[in-house]
Enzyme design. Structure first.
Site, short mmCIF file in Angstrom:
data_model
loop_
_atom_site.label_atom_id
_atom_site.label_comp_id
_atom_site.label_asym_id
_atom_site.label_seq_id
_atom_site.Cartn_x
_atom_site.Cartn_y
_atom_site.Cartn_z
N CYS A 125 -3.67 -9.09 11.33
CA CYS A 125 -4.69 -8.26 10.66
C CYS A 125 -6.04 -8.96 10.55
O CYS A 125 -7.06 -8.32 10.30
CB CYS A 125 -4.20 -7.84 9.28
SG CYS A 125 -2.72 -6.83 9.37
N HIS A 179 -10.19 -5.76 4.91
CA HIS A 179 -9.07 -5.23 5.67
C HIS A 179 -8.37 -4.16 4.84
O HIS A 179 -8.04 -4.37 3.67
CB HIS A 179 -8.11 -6.37 6.01
CG HIS A 179 -6.81 -5.89 6.57
ND1 HIS A 179 -6.74 -5.01 7.62
CD2 HIS A 179 -5.52 -6.16 6.21
CE1 HIS A 179 -5.47 -4.76 7.89
NE2 HIS A 179 -4.71 -5.42 7.05
N ASN A 219 -3.18 1.32 7.38
CA ASN A 219 -3.45 -0.06 7.80
C ASN A 219 -3.36 -0.12 9.33
O ASN A 219 -2.28 0.05 9.90
CB ASN A 219 -2.40 -0.98 7.15
CG ASN A 219 -2.58 -2.44 7.51
OD1 ASN A 219 -3.26 -2.78 8.47
ND2 ASN A 219 -1.95 -3.32 6.75
N1 COA Z 1 8.61 4.93 -1.39
C1 COA Z 1 9.20 4.89 -2.59
N2 COA Z 1 9.64 3.75 -3.18
C2 COA Z 1 9.41 2.60 -2.51
C3 COA Z 1 8.79 2.56 -1.25
C4 COA Z 1 8.38 3.79 -0.67
N3 COA Z 1 7.77 3.88 0.52
N4 COA Z 1 8.71 1.27 -0.84
C5 COA Z 1 9.27 0.53 -1.80
N5 COA Z 1 9.69 1.34 -2.82
C6 COA Z 1 10.33 0.94 -4.06
C7 COA Z 1 11.02 -0.39 -3.96
O1 COA Z 1 12.33 -0.24 -3.48
C8 COA Z 1 10.99 -0.86 -5.39
O2 COA Z 1 12.01 -0.23 -6.10
P1 COA Z 1 12.81 -1.01 -7.28
O3 COA Z 1 11.75 -1.33 -8.30
O4 COA Z 1 13.81 0.01 -7.70
O5 COA Z 1 13.37 -2.22 -6.61
C9 COA Z 1 9.65 -0.34 -5.91
O6 COA Z 1 9.31 0.76 -5.05
C10 COA Z 1 8.54 -1.35 -5.90
O7 COA Z 1 8.53 -2.01 -4.63
P2 COA Z 1 7.45 -3.09 -4.25
O8 COA Z 1 7.71 -3.55 -2.86
O9 COA Z 1 7.37 -4.11 -5.33
O10 COA Z 1 6.13 -2.17 -4.28
P3 COA Z 1 4.64 -2.60 -4.25
O11 COA Z 1 3.92 -2.04 -5.39
O12 COA Z 1 4.48 -4.07 -3.99
O13 COA Z 1 4.09 -1.83 -2.97
C11 COA Z 1 3.44 -2.41 -0.75
C12 COA Z 1 4.60 -2.15 -1.69
C13 COA Z 1 3.99 -2.78 0.62
C14 COA Z 1 2.65 -1.12 -0.64
C15 COA Z 1 2.56 -3.53 -1.30
O14 COA Z 1 3.36 -4.62 -1.66
C16 COA Z 1 1.50 -4.00 -0.34
O15 COA Z 1 0.58 -3.28 -0.01
N6 COA Z 1 1.58 -5.27 0.09
C17 COA Z 1 0.55 -5.92 0.85
C18 COA Z 1 0.59 -5.54 2.28
C19 COA Z 1 -0.48 -6.34 2.99
O16 COA Z 1 -1.48 -6.70 2.43
N7 COA Z 1 -0.29 -6.67 4.22
C20 COA Z 1 -1.23 -7.58 4.83
C21 COA Z 1 -1.73 -7.16 6.03
S1 COA Z 1 -0.59 -6.38 7.08
#
Ligand code: COA
Length: 330
Positions: free
Chosen positions: A118, A246, A276
């Protein structure tokens, strides 16, 4: 690492192009086969829809269309160098960039790929603009092009909701640091200890991402990198007219802006429409900002990325007022 400029000669952005596939996939479309919902995706990421390329599309198709649009935007037909930043090259060997150069009739131009996930566009911008500053070449196309739909597991709700396909490109020419559009300095870094956080595991087909851990590292790394590059060109954080980060997650962009003390209207965000798009993310956001008149000639811009590797990087530039041209695959 910072690349310190040594003379007044530098690269200037003279053209901006994009290419997005036609097909729009909404959150509701995804929720039909994944255990997720529009509300969850939109609230946690800011994404409402993304573009997904038709089967058979190659990264070079998107890259060539965006690069051609950037050449048109610059009102040029020739270019010395083509750099393609991508995580999804057409094939492992050879690189994608020579094919893009040929498609544009630029046979003979230097052409190579750059892999920094990225952060790829910022890394490629740094390399190409340094080559222009050094006098190695006089003009360059810097392209970020991605087909994440080929490496995302459609059944993995933690990645399938996030990524989209697309390409963006800038055309650079030699100019001076006082020109609007001047690319002034860069800040680049990496931490290979985090290489497993975003990876296609060896021998596997699909990308795996430990999103929460990435999120926690992205916010301070992006903030610190943006501050370093701003300081290197003599700007305070508050001098930044537009922060083009980004587009990984709207909450990451807001957290970084808060740490930088920037109001929300100086944060460029088009993630709602494209998701993204990895290395394509920053040039697509730049083009969106130009179309929306969110950036104007002479504005001070900081571009900041974070991603797999782990890698991060920032570029400081002024804006040229260049109008983007939008290419198509048809
Ligand atoms: N729909 C519904 N629920 C979802 C889900 C989806 N698509 N994806 C995950 N969940 C659930 C998880 O299972 C978890 O459930 P639990 O609490 O029962 O275990 C809960 O939602 C929280 O999951 P989590 O992974 O902690 O969510 P988050 O708030 O961190 O969001 C991302 C996930 C991926 C959106 C976030 O972490 C993110 O944007 N990360 C950075 C990505 C990034 O910057 N990449 C760099 C460049 S590629």
């Amino acid at each position: 690492m910072r690349t310190q400029p040594t003379n007044d000669r530098c690269a200037v952005v003279t053209g901006l192009g994009t290419c997005l596939p036609d097909r729009i996939v909404t959150n509701d479309d995804l929720a039909r086969h994944l255990d997720t919902s529009h509300a969850w995706i939109h609230e946690r990421t800011g994404i409402a829809r993304r573009r997904i390329a038709a089967p058979g599309t190659a990264t070079s198709d998107l890259a060539a269309a965006a690069a051609r649009a950037a050449l048109t935007s610059a009102e040029r037909t020739a270019c010395d160098l083509v750099v393609v930043a991508t995580t999804t090259p057409d094939q492992a060997c050879p690189a994608t960039a020579p094919r893009v150069a040929s498609a544009l009739g630029l046979t003979g131009a230097a052409a190579f790929d750059l892999a920094a996930v990225c952060s790829g566009f910022v890394y490629a911008l740094s390399v190409a603009s340094s080559m222009i500053s050094a006098g190695t070449c006089r003009s360059a196309l810097v392209v970020g092009a991605e087909l994440y739909s080929t490496i995302v597991d459609p059944g993995d709700r933690s990645t399938a909701i996030i990524f989209g396909d697309g390409a963006g490109a800038v055309h650079l020419e030699q100019g001076s640091r006082s020109d609007p559009g001047a690319v002034l300095d860069h800040d680049l870094g990496s931490d290979g200890d985090g290489r497993d956080l975003i990876a296609v595991p060896r021998g596997e087909r699909y990308l795996r991402m430990r999103g929460r851990e990435v999120y926690v590292q992205a916010v301070p790394a992006m903030t610190d990198s943006a501050l370093r590059v701003a300081k290197s060109v003599g700007w305070q954080a508050g001098d930044i007219d537009a922060f083009v980060g980004h587009q990984a997650n709207i909450r990451i962009l807001r957290s970084v802006a808060k740490r930088l003390g920037l109001p929300e209207d100086r944060v460029v965000a088009n993630i709602e429409d494209v998701g993204n798009t990895a290395a394509a993310s920053i040039p697509l956001a730049l083009a969106w900002a130009a179309d929306q008149h969110r950036i104007k000639r002479g504005d001070r811009l900081v571009l900041t990325a974070f991603g797999g590797g782990l890698t991060w990087g920032s570029s400081a530039l002024t804006w040229s007022g260049t109008r983007p041209v939008h290419g198509s695959l048809r």
